[in-house]
Design a protein around this motif. Structure first.
Motif, short mmCIF file in Angstrom:
data_model
loop_
_atom_site.label_atom_id
_atom_site.label_comp_id
_atom_site.label_asym_id
_atom_site.label_seq_id
_atom_site.Cartn_x
_atom_site.Cartn_y
_atom_site.Cartn_z
N VAL A 38 0.84 -1.20 0.00
CA VAL A 38 0.00 0.00 0.00
C VAL A 38 0.87 1.25 0.00
CG1 VAL A 38 -1.62 1.36 1.40
CG2 VAL A 38 -2.01 -1.09 1.06
N ASN A 39 1.97 1.22 0.76
CA ASN A 39 2.86 2.37 0.86
C ASN A 39 3.86 2.48 -0.29
OD1 ASN A 39 1.68 3.28 3.24
ND2 ASN A 39 2.97 1.97 4.49
N GLY A 40 3.79 1.55 -1.25
CA GLY A 40 4.65 1.61 -2.42
C GLY A 40 6.09 1.18 -2.17
N LYS A 41 6.36 0.55 -1.03
CA LYS A 41 7.73 0.13 -0.72
C LYS A 41 8.03 -1.26 -1.25
CE LYS A 41 8.23 3.09 3.29
NZ LYS A 41 8.43 3.16 4.73
N LYS A 42 7.07 -2.16 -1.17
CA LYS A 42 7.26 -3.53 -1.70
C LYS A 42 6.77 -3.53 -3.14
CE LYS A 42 6.08 -8.39 -0.96
NZ LYS A 42 7.40 -8.92 -1.21
N LYS A 43 7.67 -3.91 -4.05
CA LYS A 43 7.36 -3.86 -5.48
C LYS A 43 7.67 -5.17 -6.19
CE LYS A 43 8.45 1.01 -5.40
NZ LYS A 43 9.29 2.10 -5.85
N ALA A 44 7.85 -6.24 -5.43
CA ALA A 44 8.17 -7.53 -6.04
C ALA A 44 7.78 -8.66 -5.09
CB ALA A 44 9.66 -7.60 -6.37
N GLY A 45 7.65 -9.83 -5.66
CA GLY A 45 7.38 -11.03 -4.88
C GLY A 45 8.14 -12.20 -5.48
N SER A 46 8.47 -13.17 -4.63
CA SER A 46 9.31 -14.30 -5.05
C SER A 46 8.64 -15.62 -4.69
CB SER A 46 10.66 -14.24 -4.34
OG SER A 46 11.28 -12.99 -4.56
N ASN A 47 8.65 -16.54 -5.64
CA ASN A 47 8.14 -17.88 -5.41
C ASN A 47 9.10 -18.90 -6.00
OD1 ASN A 47 5.49 -17.79 -4.09
ND2 ASN A 47 4.91 -16.53 -5.86
N LEU A 48 8.98 -20.11 -5.54
CA LEU A 48 9.78 -21.19 -6.10
C LEU A 48 9.22 -21.63 -7.45
CD1 LEU A 48 10.38 -23.57 -3.07
CD2 LEU A 48 12.11 -22.35 -4.36
N PHE A 119 11.40 -21.03 2.10
CA PHE A 119 11.41 -22.12 1.11
C PHE A 119 11.80 -23.44 1.75
CE2 PHE A 119 12.43 -18.68 -2.25
CZ PHE A 119 11.08 -18.40 -2.42
N ALA A 120 12.74 -23.43 2.68
CA ALA A 120 13.16 -24.66 3.36
C ALA A 120 11.97 -25.27 4.09
CB ALA A 120 14.29 -24.38 4.34
N ASN A 121 11.21 -24.45 4.78
CA ASN A 121 10.05 -24.92 5.51
C ASN A 121 8.99 -25.49 4.57
OD1 ASN A 121 8.53 -25.23 7.96
ND2 ASN A 121 7.30 -23.49 7.32
N ALA A 122 8.75 -24.80 3.46
CA ALA A 122 7.75 -25.25 2.49
C ALA A 122 8.19 -26.53 1.77
CB ALA A 122 7.49 -24.15 1.48
N LEU A 123 9.47 -26.62 1.43
CA LEU A 123 9.97 -27.80 0.72
C LEU A 123 10.02 -29.03 1.61
CD1 LEU A 123 12.83 -26.16 -1.36
CD2 LEU A 123 10.79 -27.29 -2.29
N GLU A 124 10.20 -28.82 2.89
CA GLU A 124 10.29 -29.93 3.84
C GLU A 124 9.04 -30.81 3.78
OE1 GLU A 124 11.63 -30.48 8.48
OE2 GLU A 124 10.53 -28.67 7.91
N GLU A 125 7.89 -30.20 3.53
CA GLU A 125 6.63 -30.95 3.44
C GLU A 125 6.68 -32.01 2.34
OE1 GLU A 125 3.48 -28.12 2.96
OE2 GLU A 125 4.08 -27.01 4.76
N LYS A 129 14.86 -30.24 -0.09
CA LYS A 129 15.65 -29.23 0.62
C LYS A 129 16.00 -28.11 -0.35
CE LYS A 129 17.75 -32.41 3.88
NZ LYS A 129 17.55 -32.03 5.22
N PRO A 130 16.12 -26.89 0.17
CA PRO A 130 16.51 -25.79 -0.71
C PRO A 130 17.96 -25.92 -1.15
CG PRO A 130 16.48 -25.05 1.56
CD PRO A 130 15.97 -26.46 1.56
N THR A 131 18.28 -25.34 -2.31
CA THR A 131 19.65 -25.31 -2.80
C THR A 131 19.95 -23.91 -3.32
OG1 THR A 131 19.15 -25.86 -5.10
CG2 THR A 131 19.45 -27.72 -3.58
N GLU A 132 21.21 -23.59 -3.43
CA GLU A 132 21.62 -22.29 -3.97
C GLU A 132 21.21 -22.15 -5.43
OE1 GLU A 132 23.22 -19.52 -2.68
OE2 GLU A 132 22.97 -20.37 -0.68
N ASP A 133 21.01 -23.28 -6.13
CA ASP A 133 20.64 -23.26 -7.55
C ASP A 133 19.14 -23.30 -7.79
OD1 ASP A 133 23.28 -23.17 -8.45
OD2 ASP A 133 23.48 -25.35 -8.36
N MET A 134 18.33 -23.42 -6.73
CA MET A 134 16.88 -23.51 -6.94
C MET A 134 16.40 -22.25 -7.67
SD MET A 134 15.40 -23.05 -3.09
CE MET A 134 16.12 -21.80 -2.01
#
Length: 148
Positions: A38-48, A119-125, A129-134
């Protein structure tokens, strides 16, 4: 909110009501991120990228509008996707991290920590496991409503 937007922007009256969503997976973070948008500070989002692959979903498309809500579903803003990239985790830039985190104070360090943990928490399900190359789907957007 959509009605107010289309009243002020009649060229969008024929568009379908966009999907609504909140960012993150808990109330405190979802509400904090909605406020940053709303305040225009966040301008992106990230997903796997893995999540899109897993459910055979399309990646975000330029021009797509979304209604951002707080955790309880109250509409807070309308955003429009302006750019989509798929980038390995270890190649995320400080400039992108600043757009995603909504801060100029150590944005890359904060982005890496917050997203690695998330991402680690979400992938655990799913036993992964997360990797630097994901691959990360990096969606840049602009807040188009409410206008500032």
């Amino acid at each position: 909110m959509w009605n107010a937007f289309t009243e002020s922007n009649p060229e969008f009256k024929k568009e379908e009501l966009p999907e609504s969503t909140f960012f993150h997976d808990n109330e405190a973070d979802a509400n904090r991120l909605a406020e940053l948008i709303v305040n225009g500070k966040k301008k992106a989002g990230s997903n796997l990228y893995h999540w899109y692959e897993e459910v055979n979903a399309d990646l975000p498309k330029i021009g797509t509008k979304s209604i951002v809500t707080d955790f309880d579903g109250k509409a807070r803003a309308i955003i429009e996707t302006i750019k989509v990239d798929t980038i390995p985790f270890h190649q995320i830039s400080a400039a992108y991290a600043e757009m995603d985190m909504g801060t100029t104070i150590e944005p890359l360090k904060k982005w890496k920590k917050a997203h690695w943990d998330f991402f680690a928490n979400a992938l655990e399900e799913s036993g992964k496991k997360p990797t630097e190359d994901m691959l990360i789907v990096c969606e840049k957007f602009e807040t188009i409503w409410p206008k500032k």
